[in-house]
Scaffold this active site. Structure first.
Site, short mmCIF file in Angstrom:
data_model
loop_
_atom_site.label_atom_id
_atom_site.label_comp_id
_atom_site.label_asym_id
_atom_site.label_seq_id
_atom_site.Cartn_x
_atom_site.Cartn_y
_atom_site.Cartn_z
N HIS B 220 0.85 -1.19 0.00
CA HIS B 220 0.00 0.00 0.00
C HIS B 220 0.89 1.24 0.00
O HIS B 220 0.78 2.13 0.85
CB HIS B 220 -0.95 0.00 1.20
CG HIS B 220 -2.09 -0.96 1.02
ND1 HIS B 220 -3.25 -0.63 0.37
CD2 HIS B 220 -2.22 -2.26 1.39
CE1 HIS B 220 -4.05 -1.70 0.33
NE2 HIS B 220 -3.45 -2.69 0.94
N HIS B 241 0.96 -8.30 -1.37
CA HIS B 241 0.26 -8.47 -2.66
C HIS B 241 0.91 -7.66 -3.80
O HIS B 241 0.43 -6.61 -4.21
CB HIS B 241 -1.25 -8.25 -2.60
CG HIS B 241 -1.75 -7.05 -1.85
ND1 HIS B 241 -1.33 -5.75 -2.10
CD2 HIS B 241 -2.68 -6.98 -0.87
CE1 HIS B 241 -1.99 -4.94 -1.28
NE2 HIS B 241 -2.82 -5.64 -0.54
N ASN B 244 -0.52 -5.03 -6.57
CA ASN B 244 -1.71 -4.32 -6.09
C ASN B 244 -1.32 -3.29 -5.04
O ASN B 244 -0.53 -3.57 -4.16
CB ASN B 244 -2.71 -5.32 -5.50
CG ASN B 244 -3.11 -6.38 -6.50
OD1 ASN B 244 -2.75 -7.53 -6.37
ND2 ASN B 244 -3.85 -5.98 -7.52
N ARG B 252 12.01 3.41 -15.81
CA ARG B 252 13.10 4.19 -15.21
C ARG B 252 12.98 4.29 -13.70
O ARG B 252 13.95 4.55 -13.01
CB ARG B 252 13.20 5.59 -15.83
CG ARG B 252 13.99 5.59 -17.15
CD ARG B 252 14.32 6.99 -17.59
NE ARG B 252 13.12 7.75 -17.93
CZ ARG B 252 12.48 7.67 -19.11
NH1 ARG B 252 12.95 6.89 -20.05
NH2 ARG B 252 11.39 8.38 -19.33
N GLY B 299 -6.69 -14.48 -10.61
CA GLY B 299 -6.88 -14.15 -12.02
C GLY B 299 -7.52 -12.78 -12.22
O GLY B 299 -7.65 -12.32 -13.35
N HIS B 301 -7.08 -9.96 -9.56
CA HIS B 301 -6.21 -8.94 -8.97
C HIS B 301 -4.98 -8.69 -9.82
O HIS B 301 -4.48 -7.56 -9.87
CB HIS B 301 -5.76 -9.38 -7.57
CG HIS B 301 -6.74 -9.06 -6.49
ND1 HIS B 301 -7.92 -9.73 -6.34
CD2 HIS B 301 -6.70 -8.12 -5.53
CE1 HIS B 301 -8.58 -9.22 -5.32
NE2 HIS B 301 -7.87 -8.23 -4.80
N ASP B 323 -5.85 -13.27 0.49
CA ASP B 323 -6.37 -11.93 0.77
C ASP B 323 -7.90 -11.94 0.72
O ASP B 323 -8.54 -11.00 0.24
CB ASP B 323 -5.81 -10.89 -0.22
CG ASP B 323 -6.01 -9.46 0.28
OD1 ASP B 323 -5.96 -8.52 -0.55
OD2 ASP B 323 -6.23 -9.27 1.49
N ALA B 359 -11.54 -4.97 -3.55
CA ALA B 359 -11.58 -4.94 -2.09
C ALA B 359 -11.09 -6.24 -1.48
O ALA B 359 -11.10 -6.39 -0.27
CB ALA B 359 -13.01 -4.66 -1.63
N GLY B 360 -10.67 -7.15 -2.28
CA GLY B 360 -10.26 -8.44 -1.72
C GLY B 360 -10.77 -9.55 -2.61
O GLY B 360 -11.38 -9.30 -3.65
#
EC number: 3.5.1.25
Lengths: 290, 436
Positions: B220, B241, B244, B252, B299, B301, B323, B359-360
């Site tokens: 995050h 993750h 994500n 670069r 498949g 995310h 997750d 959201a998961g």
């Protein structure tokens, strides 16, 4: 003494494994009257053990009422060391089959009093009524177990110093470091093996040819300790073609087998080679060469 | 030995007719013994104690592998680990429900994940998520909580509520203040912290947190490659993750994703907490300095091609995670996640209601293994290791989890791997069989 010759190592191992299976089956062992067998270690019997494990998995043999005595063990090596004979037997046989751990006897190379340990081993053998069948191999110098040339033919279980050649040969299992190789071993004696009701020796490979020839074609001699088998009433040697390279009497032994199976008929032979009453059967060959 | 003398706890079990995943290979003609919930080497018991197997388990040719480990899971069955409004007894029952429900998928150990929340939530919830041994009736082992946030970036918040985000200007004191006294217990209570390296004070606090045995995972985050590599040198050994909630790969400035291509990171002294060397490691013989990375293989995310690229650039670092959110195990509809309304659609993906923000997931760990194998075309052994050995190594618990080695916990999954697929047939937790 019977000499059975088979094509190669695999066939020899197959023959011996099946022989052991049949012997146990015909013996009909029980907990009061178990089948007592003497067992070897080393590279020779590995395939025999593999085939015995296969037979066990096919449910053709059970080790439930089998008592085992191993030939030898190194002194001073931890039991679970990768090269100990305890480990060898565990990996090659015991972990795969239904043998009762209390029925397993292997000399303890870490016993506080080694002489006592040897005496105890002999007493254990006597207590179960002696060994029914002792399976063994042969060294290139004709030795059985660790009874190296010069060992008394009347010897019993004892501590032996390993020959220098043996120590060098074993170094490959101890990272090539000769200081790590055990120098002493506990071994059954020649007489301990010959006291068994039957002795079966497994001999394969050209490098054993001279030893085989010395042991069965020449005199009983403490330089070739397996030659003591000549004095045993029920000796059996199973070997491959390569091991017969120094034998003069190959044709003789092969022809005996031919007579047995073609002229007499396997149905008239007992498992241990005895001949039962002959029944006449048609279609028997009339000359030895048919 | 007369059977009356053997206590249940001393029973020796032997698994026969199995194919075992041992030392990165599938081995036949081998057996697995366990006693008192641990895998044992029975040779000494045989010769010294004269013990043989008391019970034989016939695997009938199935593939026996270690139990799966899920290091990122937010909940299931309508339960969210960040829920805090109900009384403690209810929350505890909910946690147990999830722990039990996971067993059927072969998941025998997990890190309950708590999304960014306010301090009061952590104070209430973290004590319930302490490390707890697994059992067939009690559920999968809880390895300690995975706290995902609140020391993360507003720019990559995903479905987290930014009002609770914090920075760490006061170093570890800020962490203790937010997470509460449980954080002092280190990995007995908190196994993993996901945080963004570029947030004020976060990077400098890493060594203090690592000293408590906590695994630091970067996620995050909008960090640049330099910030990410600095965090790794300070002790971060995981990426949350991958792909994500982080900067997209730029040639670069590859950002957090670019850590997979790092070549100058210092080689770790110990292999604990670091991936094993592979053909793409900076040093082919010593532990890999690059971190582990979580992958959500539903498949949705992450595109399968991206999974494949990540895997081939760093195969020993792949860690499969579900997750999942609270909706996992429930039919499609609207559910709660950390205070937001989330919609689960037909293909199992979950979005914040009314948006395209993921959201998961609702995927299971065994399905992750199937997909991972399909996407990367890797050998079955490596796909399974991504859900067993790698997460165990990540958490530094390889000696007791993630392998069938002697001394490990007897967490086992029997798989039917005929027809190129895998199906969970039997599950054991700490040596006890789970009723599936």
């Amino acid at each position: 003494m019977r000499l059975i010759i088979r094509e190669d190592y695999e066939e020899v191992s197959e023959n011996i494994a099946n022989y052991i299976k049949e012997r146990i089956r015909q013996f009909e062992p029980s907990s009061e009257r178990p089948f007592v067998i003497g067992l070897p270690t080393g590279s020779s019997p590995i395939s025999v053990y593999k085939k015995l494990v296969e037979l066990y998995k096919q449910e053709k043999i059970s080790f439930k009422h089998v008592v085992t005595f191993n030939m030898d063990e190194y002194v001073g090596l931890p039991r679970d060391h990768s090269e100990s004979y305890h480990t060898f037997m565990w990996n090659n046989l015991f972990m795969h089959v239904d043998i009762n751990p209390s029925n397993v006897h292997i000399l303890d190379g870490n016993a506080p009093d080694l002489d006592e340990e040897c005496k105890k081993f002999e007493a254990d053998i006597a207590r179960v009524g002696g060994i029914e069948l002792f399976l063994g191999g042969i060294g290139p110098d004709g030795h059985i177990a660790f009874n190296e040339p010069g060992s008394s033919l009347t010897s019993r279980t004892r501590v032996k110093t390993l020959a220098y050649e043996t120590i060098i040969a074993n170094a490959r299992f101890f990272e090539g470091d000769i200081t790590k190789v055990p120098k002493l071993a506990l071994t059954v004696g020649v007489a301990t093996v010959m006291d068994a009701r039957e002795v079966v020796i497994l001999i394969t490979g050209a490098h054993k040819a001279i030893a085989l020839a010395k042991c069965i074609e020449e005199g009983v001699n403490h330089m070739w300790t397996v030659s003591a088998i000549q004095m045993h009433p029920k000796g059996l040697i199973v070997c491959d073609e390569d091991a017969t390279l120094e034998l003069h009497t190959v044709k003789y032994f092969k022809s005996i087998e031919h007579v047995h199976h073609s002229l007499i008929g396997s149905e008239n032979l007992s498992l241990q080679g005895g001949v039962k009453q002959l029944k006449s059967v048609n279609n028997r060959p009339t000359t030895p060469m048919e | 030995m007369p059977t009356s003398e053997i206590k249940e706890s001393d029973k020796i079990y032997k698994i026969i007719n199995a194919r075992l995943l041992i030392e990165h290979e599938i081995v036949e003609n081998a057996y697995l013994w366990f006693q008192n919930g641990k895998i044992i080497h029975p040779q000494n018991l045989f010769f010294s104690a004269r013990r043989d197997a008391d019970e034989i388990i016939d695997a009938k040719g199935l593939l026996v592998v270690p139990g799966f480990i899920d290091t990122q899971i937010n909940g299931s069955y309508g339960i969210d680990f960040a829920d805090y409004e109900e009384p403690v007894e209810v929350l505890q029952k909910n946690i147990d429900k999830v722990a039990k429900g996971l067993l059927q998928y072969g998941c025998t150990a997990f890190c309950p994940t708590v999304v960014s929340s306010a301090a009061e939530v952590y104070q209430k919830v973290l004590p319930l998520l302490n490390h707890r041994k697994g059992s067939a009736t009690g559920g999968a082992e809880i390895l300690g909580a995975h706290v995902e946030g609140p020391f993360i970036s507003v720019l990559k918040k995903g479905a987290h509520k930014q009002a609770v985000f914090k920075d760490a200007k006061n170093g570890i004191k800020d962490f203790d203040e937010v997470y509460g006294p449980e954080l002092l217990k280190g990995n007995k209570a908190v196994s993993i912290i996901t945080m963004a390296p570029e947030i004020d004070g976060v990077c400098d606090a890493i060594p203090d947190l690592v000293a408590r045995g906590i695994t630091i995972s970067m996620g995050h985050s909008a960090c640049r490659i330099a910030e990410a590599e600095e965090a790794v040198t300070k002790g971060a050994n995981s990426i949350t993750h991958l792909f994500n909630a982080m900067q997209a790969f730029h040639h670069r400035d590859p950002g957090l994703i670019g850590v997979l291509g790092a070549c100058d990171l210092p080689i770790p002294e110990t292999s604990v907490g670091h991936p094993a060397p592979s053909s793409t490691s900076p040093d082919r013989k010593r532990p890999d300095p690059r971190p582990f990375y979580g992958l959500i293989c539903d498949g949705v995310h992450v595109h399968p091609n991206s999974i494949r690229m990540a895997y081939y650039s760093h195969p020993t670092g792949a860690v499969l995670v579900t997750d999942t959110l609270s909706a996992a195990g429930l039919p499609s509809g609207i559910y709660q996640l950390g205070g937001s309304e989330v919609e689960v659609v037909e293909d199992g993906a979950a979005y914040i209601k009314g948006t395209t923000t993921l959201a998961g997931s609702t995927i299971t760990i065994v399905q992750c293994i199937r997909n991972f194998r399909k996407f990367t075309n890797c050998p079955l052994v490596e796909a399974i290791e991504a859900a067993t050995l790698h997460p165990a190594r990540l958490l530094g618990i390889e000696d007791r989890k993630g392998t069938l080695n002697v001394g490990g916990d007897a967490d086992l999954v029997f798989l039917d791997d005929t027809n190129g697929d895998i199906a969970v047939k039997r599950v054991f937790v700490a040596g006890e069989e789970v009723k599936l």
